[in-house]
Design an enzyme around this catalytic site. Structure first.
Site, PDB file in Angstrom:
ATOM      1  N   HIS A 181      -3.191  -5.249   1.447  1.00  0.00           N
ATOM      2  CA  HIS A 181      -2.572  -5.540   2.742  1.00  0.00           C
ATOM      3  C   HIS A 181      -2.595  -7.038   3.071  1.00  0.00           C
ATOM      4  CE1 HIS A 181      -2.302  -1.358   4.399  1.00  0.00           C
ATOM      5  NE2 HIS A 181      -3.262  -1.147   3.520  1.00  0.00           N
ATOM      6  N   CYS A 215       0.841  -1.196   0.000  1.00  0.00           N
ATOM      7  CA  CYS A 215       0.000   0.000   0.000  1.00  0.00           C
ATOM      8  C   CYS A 215       0.883   1.256   0.000  1.00  0.00           C
ATOM      9  CB  CYS A 215      -0.966  -0.029   1.178  1.00  0.00           C
ATOM     10  SG  CYS A 215      -2.338   1.142   1.022  1.00  0.00           S
ATOM     11  N   GLU A 219      -0.831  -8.505   5.181  1.00  0.00           N
ATOM     12  CA  GLU A 219      -0.605  -8.658   6.622  1.00  0.00           C
ATOM     13  C   GLU A 219      -1.902  -8.614   7.420  1.00  0.00           C
ATOM     14  OE1 GLU A 219      -0.594  -4.193   6.053  1.00  0.00           O
ATOM     15  OE2 GLU A 219      -0.078  -5.985   4.895  1.00  0.00           O
TER      16      GLU A 219
END
Length: 252
Positions: free
Chosen positions: A203, A79, A205
């Site tokens: 994302h 991002c 994560e």
């Protein structure tokens, strides 16, 4: 492979470190230029890119980050991290922001809109699946996300996403799309690799799927092939067979 650094100025760096821990690898926070000397690879997380750039400038990190990239060390930007790595950016705030560069692409800083327009979607990721196994789709979490509009010849596209042609024209007058399926739809690029650089507009994560992190760790291993291994392992504190609840951070 040595420690994996995670730029820890703002944004979702704790989430990246948690995923690395689940994979048995030690991630360390990077806040000062000299700390880059202790790691062999680096993750630049998502967050508010202008704020991150101002903090990086305050701590005089940009010269060290650029040198890290030029040395061929693996760097992954998610991002806002993607924006950092791009050679060119559009859609920036007044005055722009400093970039690390190295990735031959043009990125639109806020292509998908505001925080309220954040979304999740299934992305086709055949290259990721071929290397890491699992399904050929990945759940992409897009939070005030950028998009890649153009790439150079050395950049490998790993995932793209269709958008209405009218949105493309409104955001990018005069810029051609990555691929056009019909007169009413174009595709923007949301994941790429160029040599030692990996970038995703979404994302990973913030999901329970660790394949992008595993892919990046293998990039680092390839880079360090022939060197003595010094991975710092930590005890896995999560059961990978159990579902993981994710609280999405708010990026203002």
């Amino acid at each position: 492979m040595a420690l994996v650094g995670v730029l820890a100025l703002q944004g979702s760096y704790n989430e990246h470190i948690a995923v690395l821990r689940r994979l048995g690898v030690k991630g360390v926070e990077i806040k000062k230029p000299e700390q880059l000397e202790t790691v062999a690879s680096l993750i630049i997380p998502g967050g508010e890119s202008t704020t991150m750039a101002k903090l990086a400038e305050f701590h005089n990190l940009f010269p060290a980050l650029r040198e890290f990239v030029k040395m061929g060390k693996p760097v992954w930007g998610t991002c806002a991290g993607l924006i950092f790595l791009a050679n060119r950016a559009t859609g920036q705030k007044i005055g722009g922001q400093e970039l690390v560069g190295g990735l031959d692409c043009m990125v639109h800083r806020n292509f998908f809109g505001s925080q309220l327009q954040s979304f999740e979607t299934e992305l086709s990721v055949p290259e990721l699946a071929s290397k890491e196994g699992g399904p050929e789709v990945f759940r992409g979490v897009f939070i005030r996300a950028p998009a890649i509009l153009e790439v150079g010849p050395q950049v490998e596209v790993l995932a793209d996403y269709p958008v209405p042609a009218n949105k493309w024209k409104d955001s990018n007058p005069g810029v051609e799309g990555h691929e056009e399926n019909s007169g009413s739809e174009k595709k923007v690029i949301v994941a790429v690799r160029q040599g030692n650089l990996l970038a995703t507009a979404f994302h990973p994560e913030l999901t329970a799927d660790t394949r992008w992190h595993s892919y990046f760790l293998k990039m680092a291993t390839e880079t360090e092939e022939g060197a003595s291994s010094s991975i710092v392992a930590v005890g896995a504190d999560l059961d990978l067979n159990q579902p993981t609840k994710i609280d999405l951070p708010v990026f203002l």
